[in-house]
Every structure is written in structure tokens, then in C-alpha cells.
Design a protein around this motif. Structure first.
Motif, PDB file in Angstrom:
ATOM      1  N   VAL A 101      66.102  37.404  70.262  1.00 37.40           N
ATOM      2  CA  VAL A 101      66.387  38.213  69.069  1.00 37.40           C
ATOM      3  C   VAL A 101      65.875  37.509  67.813  1.00 37.40           C
ATOM      4  O   VAL A 101      65.306  38.138  66.919  1.00 37.40           O
ATOM      5  N   ARG A 102      66.050  36.197  67.754  1.00 40.25           N
ATOM      6  CA  ARG A 102      65.564  35.438  66.593  1.00 40.25           C
ATOM      7  C   ARG A 102      64.042  35.423  66.540  1.00 40.25           C
ATOM      8  O   ARG A 102      63.443  35.515  65.463  1.00 40.25           O
ATOM      9  N   ALA A 103      63.418  35.316  67.722  1.00 43.18           N
ATOM     10  CA  ALA A 103      61.962  35.228  67.755  1.00 43.18           C
ATOM     11  C   ALA A 103      61.291  36.564  67.456  1.00 43.18           C
ATOM     12  O   ALA A 103      60.213  36.602  66.831  1.00 43.18           O
ATOM     13  N   HIS A 104      61.923  37.664  67.880  1.00 39.43           N
ATOM     14  CA  HIS A 104      61.323  38.991  67.719  1.00 39.43           C
ATOM     15  C   HIS A 104      62.378  40.019  67.305  1.00 39.43           C
ATOM     16  O   HIS A 104      62.736  40.897  68.081  1.00 39.43           O
ATOM     17  N   PRO A 105      62.893  39.907  66.100  1.00 44.03           N
ATOM     18  CA  PRO A 105      63.942  40.831  65.667  1.00 44.03           C
ATOM     19  C   PRO A 105      63.485  42.286  65.672  1.00 44.03           C
ATOM     20  O   PRO A 105      62.396  42.597  65.183  1.00 44.03           O
ATOM     21  N   ASP A 106      64.318  43.149  66.277  1.00 43.13           N
ATOM     22  CA  ASP A 106      64.069  44.596  66.319  1.00 43.13           C
ATOM     23  C   ASP A 106      62.743  44.969  66.986  1.00 43.13           C
ATOM     24  O   ASP A 106      62.156  46.003  66.672  1.00 43.13           O
ATOM     25  N   ASP A 107      62.285  44.134  67.901  1.00 42.72           N
ATOM     26  CA  ASP A 107      61.011  44.401  68.580  1.00 42.72           C
ATOM     27  C   ASP A 107      61.220  44.242  70.090  1.00 42.72           C
ATOM     28  O   ASP A 107      60.899  43.205  70.669  1.00 42.72           O
ATOM     29  N   ILE A 108      61.732  45.276  70.740  1.00 42.90           N
ATOM     30  CA  ILE A 108      62.071  45.187  72.159  1.00 42.90           C
ATOM     31  C   ILE A 108      60.842  44.954  73.027  1.00 42.90           C
ATOM     32  O   ILE A 108      60.914  44.288  74.064  1.00 42.90           O
ATOM     33  N   GLU A 109      59.681  45.481  72.604  1.00 46.82           N
ATOM     34  CA  GLU A 109      58.478  45.310  73.411  1.00 46.82           C
ATOM     35  C   GLU A 109      57.981  43.867  73.418  1.00 46.82           C
ATOM     36  O   GLU A 109      57.225  43.475  74.313  1.00 46.82           O
ATOM     37  N   SER A 110      58.394  43.082  72.442  1.00 44.53           N
ATOM     38  CA  SER A 110      58.057  41.653  72.433  1.00 44.53           C
ATOM     39  C   SER A 110      59.198  40.826  73.031  1.00 44.53           C
ATOM     40  O   SER A 110      58.964  39.754  73.608  1.00 44.53           O
ATOM     41  N   ILE A 111      60.423  41.316  72.892  1.00 46.85           N
ATOM     42  CA  ILE A 111      61.589  40.599  73.417  1.00 46.85           C
ATOM     43  C   ILE A 111      61.549  40.522  74.939  1.00 46.85           C
ATOM     44  O   ILE A 111      61.864  39.478  75.533  1.00 46.85           O
ATOM     45  N   ILE A 112      61.161  41.622  75.593  1.00 48.12           N
ATOM     46  CA  ILE A 112      61.181  41.652  77.061  1.00 48.12           C
ATOM     47  C   ILE A 112      60.258  40.594  77.671  1.00 48.12           C
ATOM     48  O   ILE A 112      60.704  39.793  78.511  1.00 48.12           O
ATOM     49  N   PRO A 113      58.967  40.510  77.310  1.00 48.24           N
ATOM     50  CA  PRO A 113      58.126  39.449  77.883  1.00 48.24           C
ATOM     51  C   PRO A 113      58.603  38.051  77.506  1.00 48.24           C
ATOM     52  O   PRO A 113      58.414  37.107  78.281  1.00 48.24           O
ATOM     53  N   TYR A 114      59.215  37.911  76.327  1.00 44.26           N
ATOM     54  CA  TYR A 114      59.775  36.612  75.930  1.00 44.26           C
ATOM     55  C   TYR A 114      60.848  36.177  76.925  1.00 44.26           C
ATOM     56  O   TYR A 114      60.869  35.030  77.388  1.00 44.26           O
ATOM     57  N   ILE A 115      61.735  37.095  77.259  1.00 45.24           N
ATOM     58  CA  ILE A 115      62.826  36.798  78.193  1.00 45.24           C
ATOM     59  C   ILE A 115      62.292  36.493  79.586  1.00 45.24           C
ATOM     60  O   ILE A 115      62.667  35.499  80.220  1.00 45.24           O
ATOM     61  N   VAL A 116      61.394  37.346  80.075  1.00 46.82           N
ATOM     62  CA  VAL A 116      60.872  37.175  81.432  1.00 46.82           C
ATOM     63  C   VAL A 116      60.092  35.872  81.568  1.00 46.82           C
ATOM     64  O   VAL A 116      60.243  35.144  82.559  1.00 46.82           O
ATOM     65  N   SER A 117      59.264  35.544  80.581  1.00 45.89           N
ATOM     66  CA  SER A 117      58.480  34.300  80.653  1.00 45.89           C
ATOM     67  C   SER A 117      59.384  33.079  80.632  1.00 45.89           C
ATOM     68  O   SER A 117      59.114  32.083  81.327  1.00 45.89           O
ATOM     69  N   ASN A 118      60.467  33.139  79.860  1.00 45.05           N
ATOM     70  CA  ASN A 118      61.416  32.019  79.838  1.00 45.05           C
ATOM     71  C   ASN A 118      62.147  31.877  81.170  1.00 45.05           C
ATOM     72  O   ASN A 118      62.387  30.762  81.638  1.00 45.05           O
ATOM     73  N   LEU A 119      62.493  32.994  81.781  1.00 44.36           N
ATOM     74  CA  LEU A 119      63.172  32.949  83.078  1.00 44.36           C
ATOM     75  C   LEU A 119      62.262  32.365  84.152  1.00 44.36           C
ATOM     76  O   LEU A 119      62.687  31.525  84.960  1.00 44.36           O
ATOM     77  N   THR A 120      61.003  32.813  84.186  1.00 47.29           N
ATOM     78  CA  THR A 120      60.088  32.332  85.219  1.00 47.29           C
ATOM     79  C   THR A 120      59.744  30.852  85.041  1.00 47.29           C
ATOM     80  O   THR A 120      59.462  30.152  86.009  1.00 47.29           O
ATOM     81  N   SER A 121      59.767  30.372  83.812  1.00 49.54           N
ATOM     82  CA  SER A 121      59.467  28.958  83.579  1.00 49.54           C
ATOM     83  C   SER A 121      60.677  28.070  83.856  1.00 49.54           C
ATOM     84  O   SER A 121      60.522  26.891  84.198  1.00 49.54           O
ATOM     85  N   HIS A 122      61.874  28.645  83.738  1.00 52.44           N
ATOM     86  CA  HIS A 122      63.101  27.855  83.916  1.00 52.44           C
ATOM     87  C   HIS A 122      63.588  27.827  85.362  1.00 52.44           C
ATOM     88  O   HIS A 122      64.125  26.816  85.819  1.00 52.44           O
ATOM     89  N   TYR A 123      63.399  28.939  86.089  1.00 55.55           N
ATOM     90  CA  TYR A 123      63.927  29.041  87.452  1.00 55.55           C
ATOM     91  C   TYR A 123      62.783  29.011  88.458  1.00 55.55           C
ATOM     92  O   TYR A 123      61.840  29.796  88.377  1.00 55.55           O
ATOM     93  N   SER A 124      62.892  28.111  89.417  1.00 60.19           N
ATOM     94  CA  SER A 124      61.847  27.943  90.425  1.00 60.19           C
ATOM     95  C   SER A 124      61.760  29.172  91.332  1.00 60.19           C
ATOM     96  O   SER A 124      62.783  29.700  91.775  1.00 60.19           O
ATOM     97  N   PRO A 125      60.540  29.618  91.658  1.00 60.29           N
ATOM     98  CA  PRO A 125      60.381  30.747  92.581  1.00 60.29           C
ATOM     99  C   PRO A 125      60.825  30.406  93.997  1.00 60.29           C
ATOM    100  O   PRO A 125      60.919  31.303  94.841  1.00 60.29           O
ATOM    101  N   ARG A 126      61.088  29.127  94.257  1.00 58.14           N
ATOM    102  CA  ARG A 126      61.609  28.736  95.567  1.00 58.14           C
ATOM    103  C   ARG A 126      63.117  28.917  95.651  1.00 58.14           C
ATOM    104  O   ARG A 126      63.695  28.872  96.739  1.00 58.14           O
TER     105      ARG A 126
END
Length: 237
Positions: A63-88
């Protein structure tokens, strides 16, 4: 003579003692299932990968990085999840084009399933039009992290309106119910932890009782089932 033997066998099968044995047998099975469910419910925490606190922090950062911009918030969230949690360890669905319409509890919106397993799910849910409905009674704790827009809730006997804005989290404890309203343009990161398959009837019942939207039903089952299998193959329950 043969007919007489058949009648005798049938009479023996319907004796009161025979019926009692059947009911005792069924009661024992039900009791064993009840005990097994109780044990599984107490140890389900060991299968959680996400935490409400970590996801809330991620939602706030988005929300801080992309206020009121859901189309930018979604890839921000997904990229952070994939970098933090191992696919294994856990399977995350990175195809953000997989939006499916959903009707549940009188409310309608669309969802993108990021993760789905037996004990956890993580989705983006919302609508640009606004919607209102019943939360449903669930076997899981639900955490609704508001990304854009605003959500209201009503929780009797309190007669005051609850208000949740971007960066806020609306926690619905397991077994609790509320009325809620999502205003125009409201989207949220929704995280549930508990027994997720038992939540599916609430999310799919409207297909059979009102909407008859079997195409969305098919995609919901296809995507959810696929993510269940992907996670089970990793040992994620």
C-alpha cells in the motif's frame, strides 16, 4: 424348504440384538472419527507456512509503495512472496490473469488464487463496483488485508460500524459471523488458516441455488484443485 430358510435368515438379521450391534458399531466409528478430527485440529498449526503478521506487513508495504494502484500492488505482493518462500516448501500461483467471478453469502466479486492448500489459502478478492453480504460461518480464521478502497462491517450486538481502510486488517475469528460491505474499487489480500476444504460449500453454494454460473464454478474447482495437488506433492498440507 428354501423359502423357509430365507425367511428364517431374514428374521434373524432383523432381530433387535442385530440392530443394536449395528448402531454400536456406527457409534464407535463416529467416536473414532471425532477423536481423529480433534487430534488433527490441535496439531494443524505445524502445517502453516504463512503468518497473519507477515502478510499484514507485506500488505502495508504494498500500500505504501503503490497507493490506490491495485494493478501495481498485486505484482508487488506476488514477487515478494515468491522471493521469500522457497518453491520447494510451498506452491504459489504467479499467473495473475486467473481471475474468477465468485458469489458467496450474497456478495459478488472476483478472486485471484495465489495459494491454496488443505490448511491455508491466500487470494486477492475485490470488485470495482462494490458489494455487500454475509461473511459465512467458517472453520478457519480469516484475515482481510485492505489494499485499496474501504470495507465496512457490522457485528451485533455492537451497533457501531467497523471501518477498514488500506493497510488495515479485518480479522474474522473461526465460527464468527458479520455483515460486511466493500465499497466501489475495494480489493483485499485475504488469508485464511484452518480447514480450507470445509469453506468451499459456502463459496460454491450460490452456483446451484441462484447464479447457475457453471463456467466460473469449473474454473474455481480447476484452479483450487490444481493448487491443492501442487502443494500436496511438496508435502504441504
Amino acid at each position: 424348504m428354501a423359502a423357509g430358510k430365507k425367511s428364517s435368515t431374514k428374521a434373524e438379521a432383523t432381530k433387535p440384538g442385530s440392530c443394536l450391534v449395528k448402531w454400536v458399531y456406527r457409534a464407535v466409528i463416529a467416536f473414532v472419527v471425532y477423536l481423529a478430527c480433534g487430534v488433527l485440529d490441535r496439531i494443524k498449526d505445524r502445517w502453516y507456512v504463512f503468518t497473519p503478521e507477515t502478510l499484514h506487513e507485506l500488505a502495508q508495504a504494498a500500500v505504501r509503495a503503490h497507493p490506490d494502484d491495485i494493478e501495481s500492488i498485486i505484482p508487488y505482493i506476488v514477487s515478494n512472496l515468491t522471493s521469500h518462500y522457497s518453491p520447494r516448501v510451498i506452491a504459489i500461483n504467479t499467473d495473475s490473469s486467473e481471475w474468477v467471478l465468485n458469489n458467496a453469502g450474497g456478495a459478488m466479486g472476483a478472486m485471484y488464487v495465489i495459494h491454496a492448500s488443505i490448511t491455508e489459502y491466500l487470494i486477492i478478492f475485490g470488485t470495482p463496483l462494490g458489494t455487500e453480504g454475509h461473511t459465512g460461518v467458517h472453520t478457519a480464521d480469516d484475515y482481510f488485508n485492505i489494499l485499496v478502497g474501504e470495507q465496512w462491517a457490522f457485528d451485533p450486538p455492537s451497533l457501531k460500524m467497523e471501518v477498514y481502510r488500506p493497510g488495515d486488517v479485518h480479522h474474522l475469528p473461526r465460527g464468527h459471523v458479520k455483515q460486511y460491505k466493500m465499497h466501489e474499487g475495494c480489493f483485499a489480500l485475504e488469508y485464511a488458516r484452518g480447514w480450507i476444504p470445509l469453506m468451499l460449500p459456502f463459496g460454491l453454494a450460490d452456483v446451484f441455488s441462484s447464479t447457475l454460473d457453471y463456467w466460473s464454478f469449473y474454473h474455481t474447482v480447476r484452479i483450487t484443485g490444481r493448487e491443492y495437488i501442487r502443494n500436496l506433492l511438496l508435502g504441504k498440507i
